[in-house]
Write a protein that holds these residues in place. Structure first.
Motif, PDB file in Angstrom:
ATOM      1  N   LYS A  25       0.829  -1.218   0.000  1.00  0.00           N
ATOM      2  CA  LYS A  25       0.000   0.000   0.000  1.00  0.00           C
ATOM      3  C   LYS A  25       0.854   1.255   0.000  1.00  0.00           C
ATOM      4  CE  LYS A  25      -4.540  -0.127   1.804  1.00  0.00           C
ATOM      5  NZ  LYS A  25      -5.370   0.111   2.953  1.00  0.00           N
ATOM      6  N   ASN A  26       1.875   1.201   0.844  1.00  0.00           N
ATOM      7  CA  ASN A  26       2.775   2.347   0.995  1.00  0.00           C
ATOM      8  C   ASN A  26       4.211   1.851   1.012  1.00  0.00           C
ATOM      9  OD1 ASN A  26       0.836   4.460   1.478  1.00  0.00           O
ATOM     10  ND2 ASN A  26       0.427   3.426   3.408  1.00  0.00           N
ATOM     11  N   ALA A  27       5.124   2.721   0.619  1.00  0.00           N
ATOM     12  CA  ALA A  27       6.543   2.399   0.776  1.00  0.00           C
ATOM     13  C   ALA A  27       7.123   3.453   1.699  1.00  0.00           C
ATOM     14  CB  ALA A  27       7.242   2.421  -0.575  1.00  0.00           C
ATOM     15  N   SER A  28       7.903   3.024   2.689  1.00  0.00           N
ATOM     16  CA  SER A  28       8.475   4.041   3.579  1.00  0.00           C
ATOM     17  C   SER A  28       9.984   4.131   3.368  1.00  0.00           C
ATOM     18  CB  SER A  28       8.106   3.767   5.032  1.00  0.00           C
ATOM     19  OG  SER A  28       8.894   2.755   5.541  1.00  0.00           O
ATOM     20  N   PHE A  29      10.437   5.351   3.267  1.00  0.00           N
ATOM     21  CA  PHE A  29      11.834   5.642   2.943  1.00  0.00           C
ATOM     22  C   PHE A  29      12.474   6.395   4.102  1.00  0.00           C
ATOM     23  CE2 PHE A  29       9.768   5.064  -1.051  1.00  0.00           C
ATOM     24  CZ  PHE A  29      10.722   4.671  -1.978  1.00  0.00           C
ATOM     25  N   LYS A  30      13.741   6.078   4.356  1.00  0.00           N
ATOM     26  CA  LYS A  30      14.501   6.868   5.329  1.00  0.00           C
ATOM     27  C   LYS A  30      15.794   7.279   4.636  1.00  0.00           C
ATOM     28  CE  LYS A  30      16.405   6.596   9.900  1.00  0.00           C
ATOM     29  NZ  LYS A  30      17.293   5.678  10.541  1.00  0.00           N
ATOM     30  N   VAL A  31      16.041   8.570   4.600  1.00  0.00           N
ATOM     31  CA  VAL A  31      17.238   9.061   3.903  1.00  0.00           C
ATOM     32  C   VAL A  31      18.454   8.886   4.810  1.00  0.00           C
ATOM     33  CG1 VAL A  31      18.304  11.054   2.759  1.00  0.00           C
ATOM     34  CG2 VAL A  31      15.813  10.787   2.732  1.00  0.00           C
ATOM     35  N   LEU A  32      19.430   8.126   4.333  1.00  0.00           N
ATOM     36  CA  LEU A  32      20.664   7.933   5.111  1.00  0.00           C
ATOM     37  C   LEU A  32      21.737   8.925   4.663  1.00  0.00           C
ATOM     38  CD1 LEU A  32      20.840   4.014   5.121  1.00  0.00           C
ATOM     39  CD2 LEU A  32      19.739   5.518   6.779  1.00  0.00           C
ATOM     40  N   ALA A  33      21.739   9.234   3.378  1.00  0.00           N
ATOM     41  CA  ALA A  33      22.687  10.225   2.849  1.00  0.00           C
ATOM     42  C   ALA A  33      22.160  10.718   1.510  1.00  0.00           C
ATOM     43  CB  ALA A  33      24.056   9.594   2.657  1.00  0.00           C
ATOM     44  N   ASN A  34      22.246  12.017   1.311  1.00  0.00           N
ATOM     45  CA  ASN A  34      21.708  12.585   0.076  1.00  0.00           C
ATOM     46  C   ASN A  34      22.621  13.734  -0.359  1.00  0.00           C
ATOM     47  OD1 ASN A  34      19.913  13.345  -1.991  1.00  0.00           O
ATOM     48  ND2 ASN A  34      18.885  14.796  -0.619  1.00  0.00           N
ATOM     49  N   GLY A  35      23.282  13.561  -1.499  1.00  0.00           N
ATOM     50  CA  GLY A  35      24.244  14.591  -1.880  1.00  0.00           C
ATOM     51  C   GLY A  35      24.193  14.935  -3.358  1.00  0.00           C
ATOM     52  N   ILE A  36      24.615  16.145  -3.642  1.00  0.00           N
ATOM     53  CA  ILE A  36      24.644  16.601  -5.028  1.00  0.00           C
ATOM     54  C   ILE A  36      25.883  17.466  -5.233  1.00  0.00           C
ATOM     55  CG2 ILE A  36      23.228  18.718  -4.740  1.00  0.00           C
ATOM     56  CD1 ILE A  36      21.938  16.742  -7.332  1.00  0.00           C
ATOM     57  N   ILE A  37      26.538  17.298  -6.377  1.00  0.00           N
ATOM     58  CA  ILE A  37      27.629  18.220  -6.708  1.00  0.00           C
ATOM     59  C   ILE A  37      27.187  18.974  -7.953  1.00  0.00           C
ATOM     60  CG2 ILE A  37      30.075  18.487  -7.322  1.00  0.00           C
ATOM     61  CD1 ILE A  37      30.717  15.962  -5.806  1.00  0.00           C
ATOM     62  N   PHE A 140       9.962   9.509   4.878  1.00  0.00           N
ATOM     63  CA  PHE A 140       8.738   9.886   4.153  1.00  0.00           C
ATOM     64  C   PHE A 140       8.077   8.638   3.596  1.00  0.00           C
ATOM     65  CE2 PHE A 140      12.324  10.216   1.213  1.00  0.00           C
ATOM     66  CZ  PHE A 140      11.885   9.533   0.087  1.00  0.00           C
ATOM     67  N   ILE A 141       6.798   8.807   3.259  1.00  0.00           N
ATOM     68  CA  ILE A 141       5.994   7.680   2.754  1.00  0.00           C
ATOM     69  C   ILE A 141       5.568   7.976   1.324  1.00  0.00           C
ATOM     70  CG2 ILE A 141       3.802   6.415   3.096  1.00  0.00           C
ATOM     71  CD1 ILE A 141       5.236   5.982   5.590  1.00  0.00           C
ATOM     72  N   VAL A 142       5.632   6.987   0.468  1.00  0.00           N
ATOM     73  CA  VAL A 142       5.103   7.147  -0.890  1.00  0.00           C
ATOM     74  C   VAL A 142       3.864   6.262  -1.009  1.00  0.00           C
ATOM     75  CG1 VAL A 142       5.563   6.838  -3.351  1.00  0.00           C
ATOM     76  CG2 VAL A 142       7.388   7.621  -1.845  1.00  0.00           C
ATOM     77  N   PRO A 143       2.707   6.870  -1.343  1.00  0.00           N
ATOM     78  CA  PRO A 143       1.498   6.050  -1.457  1.00  0.00           C
ATOM     79  C   PRO A 143       1.535   5.205  -2.730  1.00  0.00           C
ATOM     80  CG  PRO A 143       1.025   8.334  -2.014  1.00  0.00           C
ATOM     81  CD  PRO A 143       2.476   8.281  -1.683  1.00  0.00           C
ATOM     82  N   ILE A 144       1.657   3.909  -2.559  1.00  0.00           N
ATOM     83  CA  ILE A 144       1.700   3.024  -3.735  1.00  0.00           C
ATOM     84  C   ILE A 144       0.280   2.846  -4.266  1.00  0.00           C
ATOM     85  CG2 ILE A 144       2.324   0.692  -4.549  1.00  0.00           C
ATOM     86  CD1 ILE A 144       4.805   2.006  -3.592  1.00  0.00           C
ATOM     87  N   LYS A 145      -0.643   2.654  -3.334  1.00  0.00           N
ATOM     88  CA  LYS A 145      -2.064   2.591  -3.716  1.00  0.00           C
ATOM     89  C   LYS A 145      -2.766   3.738  -2.995  1.00  0.00           C
ATOM     90  CE  LYS A 145      -2.796  -2.278  -4.837  1.00  0.00           C
ATOM     91  NZ  LYS A 145      -1.584  -2.343  -5.558  1.00  0.00           N
ATOM     92  N   PRO A 146      -2.803   4.892  -3.633  1.00  0.00           N
ATOM     93  CA  PRO A 146      -3.349   6.063  -2.941  1.00  0.00           C
ATOM     94  C   PRO A 146      -4.810   5.861  -2.547  1.00  0.00           C
ATOM     95  CG  PRO A 146      -2.300   6.675  -5.000  1.00  0.00           C
ATOM     96  CD  PRO A 146      -2.381   5.194  -4.996  1.00  0.00           C
ATOM     97  N   ALA A 147      -5.137   6.347  -1.352  1.00  0.00           N
ATOM     98  CA  ALA A 147      -6.527   6.270  -0.888  1.00  0.00           C
ATOM     99  C   ALA A 147      -7.356   7.226  -1.724  1.00  0.00           C
ATOM    100  CB  ALA A 147      -6.577   6.681   0.573  1.00  0.00           C
ATOM    101  N   LYS A 148      -8.641   6.950  -1.844  1.00  0.00           N
ATOM    102  CA  LYS A 148      -9.523   7.832  -2.633  1.00  0.00           C
ATOM    103  C   LYS A 148      -9.501   9.253  -2.056  1.00  0.00           C
ATOM    104  CE  LYS A 148     -12.741   6.129  -5.721  1.00  0.00           C
ATOM    105  NZ  LYS A 148     -12.242   4.920  -6.200  1.00  0.00           N
ATOM    106  N   GLY A 149      -9.553  10.220  -2.923  1.00  0.00           N
ATOM    107  CA  GLY A 149      -9.611  11.608  -2.460  1.00  0.00           C
ATOM    108  C   GLY A 149      -8.262  12.278  -2.475  1.00  0.00           C
TER     109      GLY A 149
END
Ligand code: KG4
Length: 393
Positions: A25-37, A140-149
Motif C-alpha cells: 500500500k505504501n513504501a516508507s523511505f529513510k534518507v541515510l545520505a543525500n548529496g549533489i555536486i 517519508f511515505i510514498v502512497p503506492i495505492k493512494p486512498a480515494k480523495g
C-alpha cells in the motif's frame, strides 16, 4: 533494504542512499545520505551546459560523492562494502544528455559487479513526478495505492525543467501518457535564454525569478498599470487571471501568451523568447528597472500559459490531483499562482524546493517503485543503455 541511487542526466552529479520498506500500500523511505555536486561553475562561462565538460565532471565527481555518501550513511568505505550493505542500485538511464547518462550507468554497472547487486534503470521524468513525495532529510511515505480523495488516480503532472515541458496523465504509477508537451523550447530553457539576453548569470531561471519578485514587491507603487488591451489574444486569460490575483501589466512591456488558443495541450516557448529579444532591441540598453519589468512580464507569460494548459488537462481528464515538478517548479510565483488558481478544489503537490531540481533521491524512489512493480525482477545490468530521448509511457 538499502537502495543507492545515481543521477547524472545533465549537469548535477547526485547520489542518495536510503533505507526502504514496504510496497503493497505504501513504501516508507529513510534518507541515510543525500548529496549533489553542482557543475554551475563549470558551465557558467559558457552560458549553458557544455556536454563534454559535464561528462568529465561526472566522471571525476561520482567516486568522490559515493565515498562521502557511504561515510555519511555509516556504511564504511567503497572497497570494504559487502553485498549486504547495499541491496539495490537505481540509475537514471534517460532522458538527458547521453554522454552524461552513460557516466552514471557505467558507474552503476561497475558497482553492481563489485558488490553483486541488481540495478534498475530509471526514467528521469518519472523521478521528477515522484519527487513530490520525497524529503531531502529524515523519513517519508510514498502512497503506492493512494486512498480515494488524496493523491488518487488519474492525476495530471506538469513537468517543467530545462530539457522538458510536458503534461502527463498518470493512470497509475508506471502508467503514463504524455498528453501535451512543448513543440520547441522547454520552459526552463526559455528562462535560461531570457536571462542570458538580459545579461543575468547562469543558470538563469532563479535570476529571472529574483528580478520578477523584486518587481512584484514594487508593484502598486510605480510599475504596473492595468492595460489588458481589448482584442488582444490573451485578453480572456488575463481577465480570468486578474480575478485570481495575477499581476497587471505595464503598457510598454507586454509579451504574448503562447498557444493559449490552440485546441491541444501543447506548449511553445520559443516565440516568447524571441519576443523578449525584439523587446530588448526596441527598448535599448537595460537598466535595473527595465530588467525587473521584463523579468516580471516574462514570468507572468510563462506562468499564465502553464496554468491555463494544466487546467485544461485537469478538466479534460477529470483529475483532482496535480503534481507540479521539474526545476521550474522551484519558482515562487508559479507555486503561489498554481495554489491560488486551483484553490482547495484540487490537490496540488510540489516537491520540496531542495529536490525540485535534479537529484538522486527521486531516482531512488522511482527505482524502488519499479522494483516492486516488477516483483523484484531486474534486467542484466550490462543491458542497460542510455537513451537521451527516453519517453514516459
Ligand atoms: O530539473 P532541472 O534541474 O534539470 C533538467 O532536468 O532540466 O531543471 C533546471 C531548470 C533550469 O532551466 C533552471 O533555470 C530552471 O530549472 N529553474 C528555475 C528556477 N530554478 C530552476 N526556473 C524558474 N524559476 C526558478 N526558481
Amino acid at each position: 533494504m538499502k537502495i543507492l541511487s545515481i543521477e547524472t542526466s545533465c549537469d548535477d552529479t547526485g547520489i542518495t542512499i536510503m533505507e526502504v520498506k514496504g510496497g503493497a500500500k505504501n513504501a516508507s523511505f529513510k534518507v541515510l545520505a543525500n548529496g549533489i555536486i553542482s557543475q554551475n561553475k563549470t558551465h557558467a562561462p559558457h552560458g549553458g551546459v557544455f556536454p563534454a565538460l559535464a561528462k568529465r565532471d561526472h566522471i571525476k565527481n561520482l567516486p568522490i560523492l559515493l565515498d562521502k555518501m557511504l561515510k555519511k550513511a555509516k556504511l564504511g568505505v567503497r572497497q570494504d562494502l559487502t553485498q549486504k550493505s547495499i541491496d539495490l542500485i537505481a540509475v537514471t538511464s534517460g532522458p538527458g544528455l547521453e554522454p552524461c547518462l552513460w557516466t552514471g550507468i557505467v558507474f552503476a554497472q561497475e558497482l553492481s559487479k563489485k558488490w553483486n547487486v541488481p540495478v534498475v534503470p530509471v526514467n528521469h521524468m518519472e523521478g521528477h513526478i515522484l519527487s513530490v513525495f520525497g524529503k531531502s532529510k529524515g523519513g517519508f511515505i510514498v502512497p503506492i495505492k493512494p486512498a480515494k480523495g488524496r493523491a488518487s488516480f488519474p492525476m495530471i503532472s506538469l513537468l517543467a525543467s530545462g530539457g522538458n515541458t510536458q503534461l502527463v496523465l498518470i493512470k497509475d504509477w508506471g502508467k503514463y501518457e504524455i498528453v501535451g508537451e512543448t513543440l520547441d523550447d522547454a520552459a526552463g530553457e526559455a528562462y535560461d535564454k531570457v536571462a542570458r539576453m538580459m545579461g543575468l548569470p547562469y543558470p538563469g531561471g532563479p535570476w529571472v525569478s529574483r528580478y520578477a519578485e523584486k518587481g512584484r514587491a514594487n508593484e502598486g507603487r510605480k510599475l504596473l498599470k492595468s492595460i489588458a488591451q481589448a482584442g488582444e489574444p490573451s485578453i480572456a486569460i488575463r481577465q480570468q487571471a486578474d480575478m485570481r490575483g495575477f499581476q497587471k501589466l505595464t503598457a510598454e512591456i507586454t509579451l504574448p501568451r503562447p498557444m493559449l488558443y490552440s485546441k491541444n495541450l501543447d506548449f511553445s516557448f520559443s516565440g516568447l523568447k524571441t519576443a523578449v529579444l525584439y523587446l530588448i532591441k526596441k527598448i535599448g540598453p537595460l537598466d535595473e528597472e527595465k530588467k525587473i519589468q521584463i523579468a516580471m512580464e516574462f514570468e507572468n507569460a510563462v506562468v499564465e500559459t502553464l496554468i491555463y494548459k494544466t487546467n485544461k488537462a485537469m478538466e479534460k481528464y477529470g483529475a483532482s490531483t496535480l503534481i507540479v515538478a521539474g526545476g521550474v517548479s522551484a519558482n515562487k510565483h508559479l507555486r503561489k499562482m498554481m495554489r491560488k488558481f486551483f484553490k482547495k478544489e484540487k490537490q496540488v503537490l510540489f516537491p520540496e524546493k531542495k529536490i525540485s531540481t535534479d537529484n538522486a533521491l527521486m531516482i531512488g524512489i522511482a527505482g524502488y517503485l519499479q522494483y516492486i512493480k516488477n516483483n523484484k525482477k531486474t534486467i542484466d545490468p550490462k543491458k542497460i543503455k542510455a537513451n537521451g530521448k527516453m519517453r514516459l509511457c
